[in-house]
Design a protein around this motif. Structure first.
Motif, short mmCIF file in Angstrom:
data_model
loop_
_atom_site.label_atom_id
_atom_site.label_comp_id
_atom_site.label_asym_id
_atom_site.label_seq_id
_atom_site.Cartn_x
_atom_site.Cartn_y
_atom_site.Cartn_z
N SER A 92 1.44 42.09 -4.00
CA SER A 92 0.32 42.11 -3.11
C SER A 92 -0.04 43.30 -2.53
O SER A 92 -1.26 43.75 -2.39
CB SER A 92 0.48 41.22 -1.84
N ALA A 93 1.07 44.36 -2.77
CA ALA A 93 0.86 45.79 -2.21
C ALA A 93 -0.24 46.36 -2.87
O ALA A 93 -1.12 47.44 -2.49
CB ALA A 93 2.33 46.47 -2.18
N PHE A 94 -0.47 46.14 -4.12
CA PHE A 94 -1.37 46.85 -5.19
C PHE A 94 -2.84 46.51 -4.63
O PHE A 94 -3.78 47.20 -4.97
CB PHE A 94 -1.15 46.20 -6.54
N HIS A 95 -2.95 45.52 -3.79
CA HIS A 95 -4.40 45.09 -3.39
C HIS A 95 -4.85 46.25 -2.56
O HIS A 95 -6.15 46.41 -2.30
CB HIS A 95 -4.36 43.66 -2.71
N GLU B 110 -6.70 48.68 -4.10
CA GLU B 110 -8.10 48.35 -4.48
C GLU B 110 -9.14 48.93 -3.27
O GLU B 110 -10.21 49.45 -3.62
CB GLU B 110 -8.16 46.91 -4.81
N TYR B 111 -8.75 48.59 -2.19
CA TYR B 111 -9.41 49.20 -0.98
C TYR B 111 -9.62 50.71 -1.00
O TYR B 111 -10.73 51.32 -0.47
CB TYR B 111 -9.06 48.77 0.24
N ARG B 112 -8.44 51.49 -1.65
CA ARG B 112 -8.59 52.83 -1.47
C ARG B 112 -9.16 53.53 -2.37
O ARG B 112 -9.31 54.74 -2.78
CB ARG B 112 -7.10 53.43 -1.34
N ARG B 113 -9.74 52.68 -3.67
CA ARG B 113 -10.56 53.27 -4.81
C ARG B 113 -11.75 53.80 -4.10
O ARG B 113 -12.21 53.60 -3.16
CB ARG B 113 -10.94 52.13 -5.66
N ASP C 50 -8.72 41.60 -7.15
CA ASP C 50 -8.53 41.26 -8.93
C ASP C 50 -7.17 41.79 -9.01
O ASP C 50 -6.98 42.75 -9.21
CB ASP C 50 -9.68 42.21 -9.60
N ASP C 51 -6.03 40.67 -9.48
CA ASP C 51 -4.97 41.11 -9.67
C ASP C 51 -4.73 40.67 -11.32
O ASP C 51 -3.52 40.87 -11.87
CB ASP C 51 -3.80 40.05 -9.00
N SER C 52 -5.75 40.80 -12.11
CA SER C 52 -5.65 40.36 -13.55
C SER C 52 -4.84 41.68 -14.22
O SER C 52 -4.19 41.04 -15.23
CB SER C 52 -7.02 40.11 -14.18
N THR D 1 -3.49 53.59 -6.55
CA THR D 1 -5.00 53.89 -6.24
C THR D 1 -5.57 54.95 -7.26
O THR D 1 -6.59 54.66 -7.76
CB THR D 1 -4.83 54.69 -5.06
N GLY D 2 -4.88 55.77 -8.10
CA GLY D 2 -5.34 56.38 -9.24
C GLY D 2 -5.16 55.74 -10.30
O GLY D 2 -6.27 56.09 -11.11
#
Length: 269
Positions: free
Chosen positions: A178-181, A184-187, A216-218, A258-259
């Motif tokens: 879930s940390a990857f989400h 998504e906000y920092r894009r 989106d976790d796909s 993020t990158g």
């Protein structure tokens, strides 16, 4: 001491040793995603082992997400696929409102539910993506979770980032990270969408609609594989119980993601 009790104690000691060897920091903050089916044993014993390694100054956090009370969630859409309009209306009418004190999070697994139900555990108040935690940092991590911010800067994930937390994928893959989400906000200019769920209000049960980043976790499994290759210094892998597990720096994971997301998803740089 009976043989069963002795076996459980020995297994708990083994899991504690494995967690220490993997690199769980005593006194640190740890976010755990777990599959007890992969790990083996029981969730209570594994929670005990995690708390022993973290020690009295450490804090254990878990996701306590509740898509079951939303008609815009993937689980709802799967549930009503093929149903008539009347049948869908009955499903919506039966969906319980979110209550942070009582709402279960069955999709998060037995370990997360064990943490949530442990006396002294706290829970954030987002009606879809709450977190539960045990330990001295729990209140600071979980407070201020805005109802229109699933997993962004006003969520526990941002507080976990600030706390330099570790993430333990206990028998699970990076598709569950879930940390990857937060990345998504920092894009730059992430896409947004509408969400809707059942909540409690002064008037009782009601539907609440809000806008937030489109989660989106796909591609998280591919993201995780690239993260391991690029940042092997920030990831350790080993066996806990019967499961292959990963321990990683949440900050390093979010910064890399993020990158990575900006470069690979539509609308990125």
């Amino acid at each position: 001491m009976c043989r069963v009790t002795q076996h459980l104690l020995l297994r708990g000691e083994r899991v504690t040793t494995q967690l220490s060897r993997l690199g769980v920091r005593p006194g640190g903050v740890l976010l755990v995603h777990a599959s007890m089916r992969s790990v083996g044993g029981n969730a209570g014993g594994t929670v005990d082992a995690l708390r022993r390694v973290l020690g009295p100054e450490g804090t254990l956090a878990v996701p306590a997400f509740t898509p079951e009370n939303s008609d815009t969630s993937r689980s709802y859409l799967d549930r009503v696929r093929g149903l008539s309009d009347e049948a869908r209306a009955r499903v919506r009418a039966s969906m319980p409102p979110f209550d942070p004190a009582t709402s279960p999070a069955p999709g998060m697994g037995a370990l997360a539910e064990t943490v949530r139900l442990t006396p002294g555990a706290l829970r954030s108040t987002h009606p879809q993506t709450s977190f539960a935690a045990l330990g001295p940092a729990a209140a600071a991590l979980l407070s201020g979770h805005r109802r229109d911010c699933h997993l962004g800067e006003e969520s526990p994930l941002a507080r976990l980032y600030e706390a330099d937390a570790q993430v333990l994928l206990l028998g699970t893959g990076f598709d569950r990270c879930s940390a990857f989400h937060l990345a998504e906000y920092r894009r730059s200019a992430p896409p947004r969408r509408r969400y809707r769920c059942v909540v409690l209000s002064d008037g009782g049960r009601c539907w609440w609609e809000y806008e937030d980043v489109a989660l989106d976790d796909s591609d998280f499994a591919a993201l995780g594989s690239d993260f391991v290759r690029a940042r092997s210094d920030a990831v350790s892998t080993g066996r806990v119980g019967t499961a292959r597990s990963h321990l990683l720096s949440l900050r390093a994971a979010v910064d890399f993601a993020t990158g990575w997301l900006d470069a690979r998803r539509p609308g990125g740089r």
